[in-house]
Design an enzyme around this catalytic site. Structure first.
Site, short mmCIF file in Angstrom:
data_model
loop_
_atom_site.label_atom_id
_atom_site.label_comp_id
_atom_site.label_asym_id
_atom_site.label_seq_id
_atom_site.Cartn_x
_atom_site.Cartn_y
_atom_site.Cartn_z
N ARG A 196 0.66 -1.22 0.11
CA ARG A 196 0.04 -0.05 0.11
C ARG A 196 0.80 1.37 -0.12
NH1 ARG A 196 -4.54 0.70 -1.82
NH2 ARG A 196 -5.51 -0.78 -0.68
N GLN A 224 -8.06 -7.50 -8.46
CA GLN A 224 -7.99 -6.28 -9.01
C GLN A 224 -6.39 -5.65 -9.41
OE1 GLN A 224 -10.24 -2.81 -7.96
NE2 GLN A 224 -8.99 -1.99 -6.84
N HIS A 237 0.82 3.51 -10.25
CA HIS A 237 -0.19 3.75 -9.29
C HIS A 237 0.68 4.77 -8.22
CE1 HIS A 237 -3.29 3.61 -6.53
NE2 HIS A 237 -4.08 2.83 -7.19
N ASP A 242 -11.90 9.51 -7.00
CA ASP A 242 -11.58 8.51 -7.85
C ASP A 242 -11.93 8.54 -9.27
OD1 ASP A 242 -10.70 5.74 -8.63
OD2 ASP A 242 -11.94 4.85 -7.20
N GLU A 294 -1.85 8.77 -11.12
CA GLU A 294 -1.55 7.69 -11.62
C GLU A 294 -1.47 7.82 -13.13
OE1 GLU A 294 -4.45 4.99 -10.09
OE2 GLU A 294 -4.60 6.18 -8.35
O1 LIG Z 1 -7.12 -1.11 -3.17
P1 LIG Z 1 -6.26 -0.98 -4.33
O2 LIG Z 1 -6.61 -2.28 -5.07
O3 LIG Z 1 -4.70 -0.91 -4.21
O4 LIG Z 1 -6.73 0.10 -5.43
C1 LIG Z 1 -6.60 1.54 -5.01
C2 LIG Z 1 -7.35 2.39 -6.07
O5 LIG Z 1 -6.69 2.31 -7.30
C3 LIG Z 1 -7.26 2.97 -8.26
O6 LIG Z 1 -6.92 4.52 -7.80
C4 LIG Z 1 -8.51 2.91 -8.62
O7 LIG Z 1 -9.08 4.04 -9.53
C5 LIG Z 1 -9.37 3.08 -7.24
O8 LIG Z 1 -10.89 2.60 -7.72
C6 LIG Z 1 -8.85 1.93 -6.03
O9 LIG Z 1 -9.42 2.05 -5.01
#
Ligand SMILES: O=P(O)(O)OC[C@H]1O[C@H](O)[C@H](O)[C@@H](O)[C@@H]1O
Length: 289
Positions: free
Chosen positions: A63, A81, A158, A203, A262
């Site tokens: 993180r 994700q 990111h 976001d 990002e």
């Molecule tokens: O919690 P993660 O999977 O690291 O994602 C963190 C964030 O990443 C990006 O900024 C997306 O646009 C967000 O929707 C998401 O919450």
């Protein structure tokens, strides 16, 4: 705060450091898990945010810093994700070395393996090159399609910037652009502000942004110039109060200390035929105050 983060890190064998100067005032630290950049210190100032609650278990995405998103930005039907790049073990292909110009460079690679093919059955090679000078930090991602079939993907760097106070930070270069808003939901919106500020959960994915943004309010009143190549879109994210509380690896009170800006290719997917490659990069420059 940094000391605490360091002490929670996994073993030293996981960490690679680019040291530009002998006083350790300009350095970049990378974790082999995800080739995640954990720190960029320019002239003694740490510019990236990493949560005190970040988990270094070589499983979960770290993180903070600069996690690498590939081959999918956002929720993914085939896997986790933001894809697998940020949770895969990368190889240090070229140890940090000084080149003739005095810049430090290191190269990391990730190739398809049984874990990646289980999710996404394609052959690929990712090459991530980090290039550090006194005031600039360039990250370049090359994607090679080493298989016989075309694949499509989205990708993104990111970057978590460290802020003194999120409400004072600004991002330039977004006025007049269309964006998708994951907080508000469906539909497209148009940005009407010259300088984007954050005072609630944000976001947004801005499509077809200019190649240059200036981010102000970075720690210590710093200003960072972000220049990007072949990464046409820009995401701006801050979880704010409720989402911060819902994230297990993020402190409830940390949201004022970070802003994600990002650079990516996410609004439309990229398609790479057999033997083709794609290269995208960002250069971050600490500007004079
Ligand atoms: O919690 P993660 O999977 O690291 O994602 C963190 C964030 O990443 C990006 O900024 C997306 O646009 C967000 O929707 C998401 O919450």
């Amino acid at each position: 705060m940094r000391v605490k983060v360091q002490s929670k890190m996994a073993a030293v064998k996981d960490i690679v450091t680019l040291v530009l100067d002998k006083d350790h005032k300009t350095t970049v630290t990378v974790h082999l898990h995800g080739a995640t950049v954990l720190a960029w210190k320019a002239q003694g100032k740490e510019l990236l945010f990493v949560s005190d609650r970040a988990v270094y278990d070589n499983k979960k995405a770290i993180r903070g810093g600069i996690p690498l998103v590939f081959p999918n930005f956002g929720p993914w039907a085939l896997g986790p994700q933001h894809g697998f790049a940020r949770i895969s073990r990368w190889k240090l292909e070229q140890k940090p070395e000084k080149d003739d110009s005095g810049a430090m460079t290191a190269v990391f690679t990730l190739t398809d393996n049984k874990d990646t093919r289980k999710m996404w059955d394609h052959k690929f090679k990712l090459t991530y090159t980090l290039h550090l000078t006194e005031k600039t930090f360039k990250t370049t991602l090359k994607v090679d399609n080493t298989g016989a079939e075309t694949f499509t993907f989205t990708t993104l760097l990111h970057t978590y910037f460290r802020t003194d106070d999120i409400t004072k930070a600004t991002v330039s270069g977004l006025k007049g652009l269309e964006y998708e808003d994951k907080v508000r939901g469906d539909g497209k919106f148009t940005e009407d502000r010259e300088l984007v500020t954050v005072a609630e959960e944000v976001d947004r994915t801005y499509a077809s942004t200019p190649n240059s943004h200036i981010i102000t309010g970075v720690i210590g009143g710093g200003k960072v110039h972000m220049e990007k190549t072949n990464l046409p879109d820009t995401v701006v994210w801050n979880p704010w109060v409720d989402k911060a509380k819902a994230m297990g690896d993020f402190g409830d009170d940390e949201y004022p200390s970070m802003l994600c800006v990002e650079a990516g290719h996410v609004a439309t997917p990229l398609s790479l035929g057999a033997g083709q490659s794609f290269t995208g990069s960002q250069t971050l420059t600490l500007m004079d105050e």
